[in-house]
Scaffold this motif. Structure first.
Motif, PDB file in Angstrom:
ATOM      1  N   ASN A 190       0.753  -1.046   0.051  1.00  0.00           N
ATOM      2  CA  ASN A 190      -0.008  -0.013  -0.078  1.00  0.00           C
ATOM      3  C   ASN A 190       0.835   1.152   0.024  1.00  0.00           C
ATOM      4  O   ASN A 190       0.526   2.044  -0.565  1.00  0.00           O
ATOM      5  N   ARG A 191       2.098   1.146   0.572  1.00  0.00           N
ATOM      6  CA  ARG A 191       2.899   2.618   0.788  1.00  0.00           C
ATOM      7  C   ARG A 191       3.656   2.627  -0.450  1.00  0.00           C
ATOM      8  O   ARG A 191       4.028   3.858  -0.811  1.00  0.00           O
ATOM      9  N   ARG A 192       4.214   1.526  -1.229  1.00  0.00           N
ATOM     10  CA  ARG A 192       4.957   1.463  -2.190  1.00  0.00           C
ATOM     11  C   ARG A 192       4.522   0.808  -3.504  1.00  0.00           C
ATOM     12  O   ARG A 192       3.362   1.479  -4.145  1.00  0.00           O
ATOM     13  N   ASN A 193       4.864  -0.409  -3.883  1.00  0.00           N
ATOM     14  CA  ASN A 193       4.180  -1.204  -4.804  1.00  0.00           C
ATOM     15  C   ASN A 193       4.681  -2.558  -4.497  1.00  0.00           C
ATOM     16  O   ASN A 193       5.552  -2.916  -3.712  1.00  0.00           O
ATOM     17  N   LYS A 194       4.095  -3.696  -5.477  1.00  0.00           N
ATOM     18  CA  LYS A 194       4.265  -4.944  -5.191  1.00  0.00           C
ATOM     19  C   LYS A 194       5.730  -5.457  -5.327  1.00  0.00           C
ATOM     20  O   LYS A 194       6.491  -6.336  -4.613  1.00  0.00           O
ATOM     21  N   ASN A 195       6.448  -4.609  -6.483  1.00  0.00           N
ATOM     22  CA  ASN A 195       8.023  -5.050  -6.468  1.00  0.00           C
ATOM     23  C   ASN A 195       8.852  -4.570  -5.430  1.00  0.00           C
ATOM     24  O   ASN A 195       9.907  -5.533  -4.937  1.00  0.00           O
ATOM     25  N   VAL A 196       8.619  -3.645  -4.886  1.00  0.00           N
ATOM     26  CA  VAL A 196       9.371  -3.139  -3.574  1.00  0.00           C
ATOM     27  C   VAL A 196       9.149  -4.102  -2.478  1.00  0.00           C
ATOM     28  O   VAL A 196       9.991  -4.551  -1.807  1.00  0.00           O
ATOM     29  N   ALA A 197       7.849  -4.359  -2.389  1.00  0.00           N
ATOM     30  CA  ALA A 197       7.464  -5.536  -1.333  1.00  0.00           C
ATOM     31  C   ALA A 197       8.132  -6.843  -1.410  1.00  0.00           C
ATOM     32  O   ALA A 197       8.618  -7.636  -0.623  1.00  0.00           O
ATOM     33  N   ALA A 198       8.017  -7.412  -2.740  1.00  0.00           N
ATOM     34  CA  ALA A 198       8.872  -8.666  -3.108  1.00  0.00           C
ATOM     35  C   ALA A 198      10.410  -8.570  -2.710  1.00  0.00           C
ATOM     36  O   ALA A 198      10.897  -9.578  -2.103  1.00  0.00           O
ATOM     37  N   VAL A 199      10.909  -7.665  -3.120  1.00  0.00           N
ATOM     38  CA  VAL A 199      12.299  -7.225  -2.833  1.00  0.00           C
ATOM     39  C   VAL A 199      12.592  -7.209  -1.391  1.00  0.00           C
ATOM     40  O   VAL A 199      13.585  -7.787  -0.781  1.00  0.00           O
ATOM     41  N   ALA A 200      11.851  -6.469  -0.641  1.00  0.00           N
ATOM     42  CA  ALA A 200      11.795  -6.231   0.948  1.00  0.00           C
ATOM     43  C   ALA A 200      11.503  -7.680   1.464  1.00  0.00           C
ATOM     44  O   ALA A 200      12.277  -8.116   2.327  1.00  0.00           O
ATOM     45  N   LEU A 201      11.017  -8.451   1.160  1.00  0.00           N
ATOM     46  CA  LEU A 201      10.590  -9.955   1.728  1.00  0.00           C
ATOM     47  C   LEU A 201      11.765 -10.815   1.292  1.00  0.00           C
ATOM     48  O   LEU A 201      12.262 -11.621   2.129  1.00  0.00           O
TER      49      LEU A 201
END
Length: 347
Positions: A307-318
């Protein structure tokens, strides 16, 4: 004077040796053929040996360690700043000899035979996957020349192409139909090779206790777990999980100056294959997190990042988080528990 440090510039047939005393005075500058290496080092008193982490480096590291030497491997980009003159074998060996004695140098863990064999299975599988993708794209491109468009996705090749070449209404020459059939058979053979190598990797994964532990982490399966265990080697050689994430290129690249922090995209350093596996596995977790009606702590964290960024950023963060968790499990010999962090925080 006694030789205390030796730098070796590895090659296929001719090896350059540079040895110095404890005061840094050069004592050995010579070339050795491959069949002379064992005889030379078995007669040399135990010393510190430095090499670049390149082809056959782990083989020679294991061999020299068995002779009583202390062997350390370094990434080539960390050795390059120590080359004083034009690049040649003698200058490279001298630079390696100097770099291995630096107190802040980062070293590559030496892999054993089993770890190397598993990684070679991964490399072979990766090669077949690339060849399979190239073959599917070639078939799709050839058919498009006759106005026959195949939907995206490699599975559609096997589902739609046989029907097209059997359809008599298509204005396709007989020789072209035979060509496509031959390419389809080649594609099936590549697919079979991928499945066989994957079965061998999964079989090794089931026999490895460390790999089985990592496979319990959401977003890490048998392929990624086995590649992590074989690539990391001794996880204790890394100071922290953050260092592992940086080693895999899953941290922001910095371009800071004058006290002003400027963070760019991920650095993409290290093993691109391992980084790709972690990110693709994280994508599946991000997708599942968006579909769950009653998300747990991990899912809520992922959705907040999305919600804060996007799915790509969330995937790299995970993927970054999974790399750090994998280091913690291997270093402290623990099993993955989904609520471990939550219980510690509440306590």
């Amino acid at each position: 004077m006694k030789v205390t440090t030796v730098g070796i510039d590895l090659a296929k047939n001719v090896f350059q040796i540079h040895g110095v005393s404890e005061f840094g005075k050069p004592l050995i500058k010579k070339q050795l053929r491959r069949n002379q290496m064992a005889e030379f080092f078995v007669n040399l008193p135990p010393c510190l040996v430095g090499m670049e982490a390149c082809g056959s480096a782990h083989h020679w590291a294991r061999k020299l360690q068995a002779m009583g030497h202390t062997v350390k491997l370094m990434a080539a980009q960390f050795v390059k700043p120590y080359v004083k003159t034009n690049k040649n074998d003698a200058a490279d060996a001298e630079a390696i000899c100097e770099a291995v004695t630096r107190p802040n140098m980062r070293f590559v863990p030496i892999k054993n035979v089993e770890q190397q064999s598993v990684l070679l299975l991964h490399r072979a599988r990766q090669g077949f996957v690339k060849a399979r993708t190239a073959q599917a794209n070639q078939i799709r491109g050839m058919l498009s020349e006759f106005g026959l468009i195949i939907p995206l996705g490699i599975r559609h090749i096997a589902n739609h192409v046989p029907e097209l070449i059997e359809d008599a209404s298509n204005v396709l020459p007989g020789s072209f139909r035979l060509l496509i059939e031959r390419l389809l058979n080649h594609l099936k053979e590549l697919d079979r090779q991928v499945d066989e190598l994957e079965s061998q990797i999964v079989a090794w994964h089931r026999q490895s206790e460390a790999s089985s532990k990592l496979a319990r982490i959401p977003g890490i399966g048998p392929i990624t777990a086995s590649a992590l265990v074989a690539s990391l080697g001794d996880a204790k050689s890394f100071d922290s999980g953050r260092q592992v994430a940086a080693w895999l290129g899953l941290v922001p690249k910095q371009h800071s100056s004058g006290g002003r922090q400027n963070l760019l995209g991920i650095s993409k350093r290290g093993d691109s294959y391992l980084r790709t596996l972690l990110i693709h596995g994280a994508r599946s977790v991000v997708l599942r997190a968006s579909l769950k009606s009653d998300p747990n702590r991990t899912c809520s964290w992922i959705n907040d990042v999305v919600n804060r960024r996007n799915k790509n950023v969330a995937a790299v963060a995970l993927a970054n988080k999974n790399a750090r968790i994998a280091w913690a499990l291997l270093t402290h010999d623990r099993r993955y528990e989904a609520g471990y962090i939550a219980s510690k925080a509440s306590a």
